[in-house]
Design a protein around this motif. Structure first.
Motif, PDB file in Angstrom:
ATOM      1  N   SER A 101       0.833  -1.284   0.049  1.00  0.00           N
ATOM      2  CA  SER A 101       0.021  -0.086   0.075  1.00  0.00           C
ATOM      3  C   SER A 101       0.855   1.243  -0.043  1.00  0.00           C
ATOM      4  O   SER A 101       0.462   2.138  -0.555  1.00  0.00           O
ATOM      5  CB  SER A 101      -1.056   0.021   1.218  1.00  0.00           C
ATOM      6  OG  SER A 101      -1.991  -0.811   1.008  1.00  0.00           O
ATOM      7  N   ALA A 104       3.060   1.028  -3.821  1.00  0.00           N
ATOM      8  CA  ALA A 104       2.275   0.633  -4.818  1.00  0.00           C
ATOM      9  C   ALA A 104       2.965   0.783  -6.192  1.00  0.00           C
ATOM     10  O   ALA A 104       3.124  -0.005  -7.172  1.00  0.00           O
ATOM     11  CB  ALA A 104       0.863   1.245  -4.762  1.00  0.00           C
ATOM     12  N   ARG A 105       3.425   2.085  -6.526  1.00  0.00           N
ATOM     13  CA  ARG A 105       3.805   2.501  -7.835  1.00  0.00           C
ATOM     14  C   ARG A 105       5.130   1.761  -8.261  1.00  0.00           C
ATOM     15  O   ARG A 105       5.495   1.647  -9.348  1.00  0.00           O
ATOM     16  CB  ARG A 105       3.964   4.256  -7.925  1.00  0.00           C
ATOM     17  CG  ARG A 105       2.447   4.664  -7.969  1.00  0.00           C
ATOM     18  CD  ARG A 105       2.463   5.886  -9.032  1.00  0.00           C
ATOM     19  NE  ARG A 105       1.171   6.072  -9.235  1.00  0.00           N
ATOM     20  CZ  ARG A 105       0.474   5.465 -10.403  1.00  0.00           C
ATOM     21  NH1 ARG A 105       1.153   4.596 -11.274  1.00  0.00           N
ATOM     22  NH2 ARG A 105      -0.790   5.951 -10.565  1.00  0.00           N
ATOM     23  N   CYS A 117      -2.848  -4.599 -10.823  1.00  0.00           N
ATOM     24  CA  CYS A 117      -2.741  -3.524 -10.066  1.00  0.00           C
ATOM     25  C   CYS A 117      -2.625  -3.698  -8.758  1.00  0.00           C
ATOM     26  O   CYS A 117      -2.242  -5.195  -8.274  1.00  0.00           O
ATOM     27  CB  CYS A 117      -4.351  -3.138 -10.143  1.00  0.00           C
ATOM     28  SG  CYS A 117      -5.525  -4.366  -9.476  1.00  0.00           S
ATOM     29  N   LYS A 120      -4.713  -0.801  -2.395  1.00  0.00           N
ATOM     30  CA  LYS A 120      -4.209   0.064  -1.359  1.00  0.00           C
ATOM     31  C   LYS A 120      -5.321  -0.146  -0.237  1.00  0.00           C
ATOM     32  O   LYS A 120      -6.517   0.080  -0.479  1.00  0.00           O
ATOM     33  CB  LYS A 120      -3.903   1.433  -1.431  1.00  0.00           C
ATOM     34  CG  LYS A 120      -2.638   1.609  -2.410  1.00  0.00           C
ATOM     35  CD  LYS A 120      -2.590   3.222  -3.006  1.00  0.00           C
ATOM     36  CE  LYS A 120      -2.456   4.137  -1.821  1.00  0.00           C
ATOM     37  NZ  LYS A 120      -2.273   5.438  -2.443  1.00  0.00           N
ATOM     38  N   GLU A 141      -9.382   1.424 -12.727  1.00  0.00           N
ATOM     39  CA  GLU A 141      -9.031   2.742 -11.844  1.00  0.00           C
ATOM     40  C   GLU A 141     -10.343   3.357 -11.391  1.00  0.00           C
ATOM     41  O   GLU A 141     -10.432   4.294 -10.886  1.00  0.00           O
ATOM     42  CB  GLU A 141      -8.512   3.827 -12.844  1.00  0.00           C
ATOM     43  CG  GLU A 141      -6.982   3.462 -13.173  1.00  0.00           C
ATOM     44  CD  GLU A 141      -6.833   2.643 -14.414  1.00  0.00           C
ATOM     45  OE1 GLU A 141      -5.956   2.218 -14.422  1.00  0.00           O
ATOM     46  OE2 GLU A 141      -7.976   2.434 -15.134  1.00  0.00           O
ATOM     47  N   VAL A 147      -4.630   0.786  -7.753  1.00  0.00           N
ATOM     48  CA  VAL A 147      -3.493   1.672  -8.362  1.00  0.00           C
ATOM     49  C   VAL A 147      -2.861   0.912  -9.629  1.00  0.00           C
ATOM     50  O   VAL A 147      -2.764  -0.319  -9.176  1.00  0.00           O
ATOM     51  CB  VAL A 147      -2.081   2.025  -7.307  1.00  0.00           C
ATOM     52  CG1 VAL A 147      -1.193   2.771  -7.994  1.00  0.00           C
ATOM     53  CG2 VAL A 147      -2.825   2.735  -6.165  1.00  0.00           C
ATOM     54  N   THR A 148      -2.819   1.500 -10.623  1.00  0.00           N
ATOM     55  CA  THR A 148      -2.246   0.892 -12.070  1.00  0.00           C
ATOM     56  C   THR A 148      -1.096   1.654 -12.347  1.00  0.00           C
ATOM     57  O   THR A 148      -0.935   2.816 -11.873  1.00  0.00           O
ATOM     58  CB  THR A 148      -3.557   0.581 -12.935  1.00  0.00           C
ATOM     59  OG1 THR A 148      -3.719   1.923 -13.628  1.00  0.00           O
ATOM     60  CG2 THR A 148      -4.626  -0.025 -12.464  1.00  0.00           C
ATOM     61  N   GLU A 152      -4.855   5.943 -10.645  1.00  0.00           N
ATOM     62  CA  GLU A 152      -5.446   5.513  -9.398  1.00  0.00           C
ATOM     63  C   GLU A 152      -7.029   5.745  -9.424  1.00  0.00           C
ATOM     64  O   GLU A 152      -7.438   6.459  -9.950  1.00  0.00           O
ATOM     65  CB  GLU A 152      -4.781   6.120  -8.032  1.00  0.00           C
ATOM     66  CG  GLU A 152      -3.240   6.065  -7.906  1.00  0.00           C
ATOM     67  CD  GLU A 152      -2.883   6.698  -6.474  1.00  0.00           C
ATOM     68  OE1 GLU A 152      -3.648   6.573  -5.618  1.00  0.00           O
ATOM     69  OE2 GLU A 152      -1.599   6.849  -6.654  1.00  0.00           O
ATOM     70  N   SER A 155     -10.282   6.920  -3.346  1.00  0.00           N
ATOM     71  CA  SER A 155      -9.835   6.708  -1.852  1.00  0.00           C
ATOM     72  C   SER A 155     -10.147   5.353  -1.358  1.00  0.00           C
ATOM     73  O   SER A 155     -11.321   4.930  -1.617  1.00  0.00           O
ATOM     74  CB  SER A 155      -9.954   7.839  -0.936  1.00  0.00           C
ATOM     75  OG  SER A 155      -9.327   9.023  -1.472  1.00  0.00           O
ATOM     76  N   SER A 156      -9.143   4.615  -0.631  1.00  0.00           N
ATOM     77  CA  SER A 156      -9.472   3.416  -0.192  1.00  0.00           C
ATOM     78  C   SER A 156     -10.856   3.660   0.885  1.00  0.00           C
ATOM     79  O   SER A 156     -10.665   4.773   1.534  1.00  0.00           O
ATOM     80  CB  SER A 156      -8.398   2.932   0.595  1.00  0.00           C
ATOM     81  OG  SER A 156      -7.147   2.805  -0.291  1.00  0.00           O
TER      82      SER A 156
END
Length: 513
Positions: A101, A104-105, A117, A120, A141, A147-148, A152, A155-156
């Motif tokens: 999380s 991620a990127r 993906c 998070k 997305e 997140v790919t 993104e 929000s989670s």
């Protein structure tokens, strides 16, 4: 859809002292199954890679999910995803969990297309939505927390209630392999989620946005009744922060006549504030307790932002002893320690009856130490971020630091696992052996084959397959919004009464919500 959930291999510490069931992955698997999917789990802590490849061939999953809770597992996860991309080119391959999380990127870049993906935050809400979007050919997305490489999603989001999620425990094929110390076998359970404190070395509070949520006593007792294992590890970051909730759960357990042996983690100041709660729990099966002492001097406690005095910590240990609870404490070894400091620590540890664990101070993404630590990393190899390797420059030459570290760990190990100590555990070991449980017995003899300065130096000599991004420059002022995975909602996100909320604020160093 056919969905396979995968937990990566054991790390250095867990090869010896514990193996816990992958509760987070079980909860996500349970949510996916509840949504109508055919789900299986494989845990590489207790199975082999060849078992994974065989399951892929037999099950032919449409989606493959990895649990990325530990930074040191990231290279293994990426390598497995690359193999699986060749085996199942049309499958959805994704990773979720605590550590990914925050990275991620970077993980997506390393994977070069092998991972579709990252999710998070809490996966129980996002995974069913993700699977549905994939099946319908929709853009990923649009899914909360996703997140790919392209972007993104929103929000989670939190699960609506901890009472509504249940782990798919029946999907694990080797439940007898999970243990912690003498709790063998041992299952894991969650009473609460999140942490209202904000220690500099920890990312639990940044992950959950300093929220604190609890499951109802009824839901907890229902789950305990469904668990066959006699040992229970309560995975809460800090157990029984809210005294009323802890007592209500205990009363429900007593009312139903549930007989289990419990192990939990808490803080010294929480123990002292809620003495009656812990006394009650000692009466219903609480046998083991882990307290993160972190430091044996006031300066160290201040560095880790633990506003509790040494005297209060020692008072907490004394109270736990009076309840007959076996206590393990954790100390954080600073890379600046020299030989004299290690010797002082060894002498101090030998003077107290508690079990002592030593971990190495490690700046993790998502922690304030990651942003504030002035000393540069001496490695960016994910595999070394396991709190058993020094990833920052050490005052001693690195090989000497490891010699002192392992010497200290060996002294403490012999204190509790040597021949004298074995007299006390011989009966436990014999009882477990008669039941076919050998995890605890094997633990007694594994230490020297795992904790070895030469092996640790060899780990540093390996060429990294994947390296973390360069550590950011030291930041004087950190915007906490940049650290949070789940957005902070302030007081309303914490199921604490006003007195407990005040107690938390008085025992933390920071002042922002």
């Amino acid at each position: 859809m056919r969905v396979l959930a995968v937990h990566p291999s054991a790390l250095m510490y867990t090869k010896v002292f514990l193996k816990l069931e992958p509760l987070g992955l079980e909860l996500v698997a349970g949510a996916a199954r509840e949504a109508g999917h055919d789900v299986r789990i494989i845990d590489l802590q207790v199975e082999k890679h060849r078992d994974l490849w065989r399951m892929i061939e037999d099950f032919q999953p449409h989606a493959i999910c990895f649990g990325g809770n530990y930074l040191a597992n990231i290279p293994e996860i990426i390598d497995m995803c690359r193999v699986l991309r060749r085996m199942r080119p049309d499958a959805l391959i994704f990773v979720g969990g605590h550590s990914v999380s925050f990275t991620a990127r970077d993980v997506l870049k390393h994977a070069q297309g092998a991972i579709d993906c990252i999710i998070k935050g809490e996966g129980e809400t996002s995974v069913p939505v993700l699977l549905d979007a994939w099946a319908k050919g929709q853009t990923l997305e649009t899914v909360p927390g996703v997140v790919t490489l392209k972007g993104e999603g929103p929000s989670s989001t939190f699960v609506e209630s901890l009472d509504t999620i249940r782990p798919a425990r029946d999907l694990l094929r080797h439940r007898e392999r999970y243990f912690i110390g003498t709790l063998d076998p041992c299952a894991s359970i969650e009473f609460a989620r999140g942490c209202p404190w904000d220690c500099t070395f920890c990312s639990a509070w940044t992950f959950y946005g300093r929220s604190y949520r609890t499951a109802s006593p009824k839901a907890i007792a229902d789950e305990l009744e469904s668990i066959e294992e006699p040992g229970i590890f309560i995975v809460d970051d800090v157990a029984f922060v809210h005294a009323e909730h802890g007592m209500a759960v205990a009363n429900e357990i007593k009312k139903r006549g549930i007989k289990k042996e419990f192990y939990l983690e808490t803080r010294g100041d929480v123990l002292l504030r809620n003495k009656e709660v812990f006394k009650t729990w000692a009466e219903i099966g609480l046998s083991y307790m882990f307290i993160g002492l972190e430091a044996v001097d006031e300066e160290g406690l201040k560095h880790f932002r633990k506003r509790i005095s040494l005297d209060r910590n020692f008072e907490a240990l004394e109270y736990a002893r009076s309840l007959g609870i076996i206590v393990a404490i954790n100390l954080i070894a600073d890379p600046n320690w020299d030989r004299e400091r290690f010797e002082v620590i060894r002498q101090w540890c030998m003077e107290i009856p508690e079990i002592v664990n030593i971990s190495v101070m490690t700046p993790y993404p998502g922690t304030e130490i990651w942003h504030r630590e002035a000393r540069r990393l001496n490695t960016r190899d994910y595999r070394l971020f396991d709190i058993q390797h020094a990833v920052m420059p050490t005052k001693l030459p690195l090989n000497e630091f490891y010699e002192e570290l392992v010497k200290t760990q060996q002294v403490l190990n012999m204190k509790h696992m040597g021949f004298e100590a074995l007299k006390d555990t011989a009966g436990i070991a014999a009882r477990l052996a008669l039941k076919g449980q050998t995890n605890f017995i094997n633990m007694l003899w594994k230490f020297n084959s795992v904790f070895n300065p030469k092996l640790q130096m060899a780990d540093h000599a390996r060429k990294p397959r994947y390296e973390m991004e360069l550590q950011p420059d030291v930041v004087d002022k950190i915007d906490r919004k940049d650290l949070y995975i789940h957005s902070a909602k302030g007081r309303k996100s914490r199921t604490l009464d006003d007195a407990t909320e005040k107690f938390v604020d008085e025992t933390r160093m920071a002042t922002t919500p």
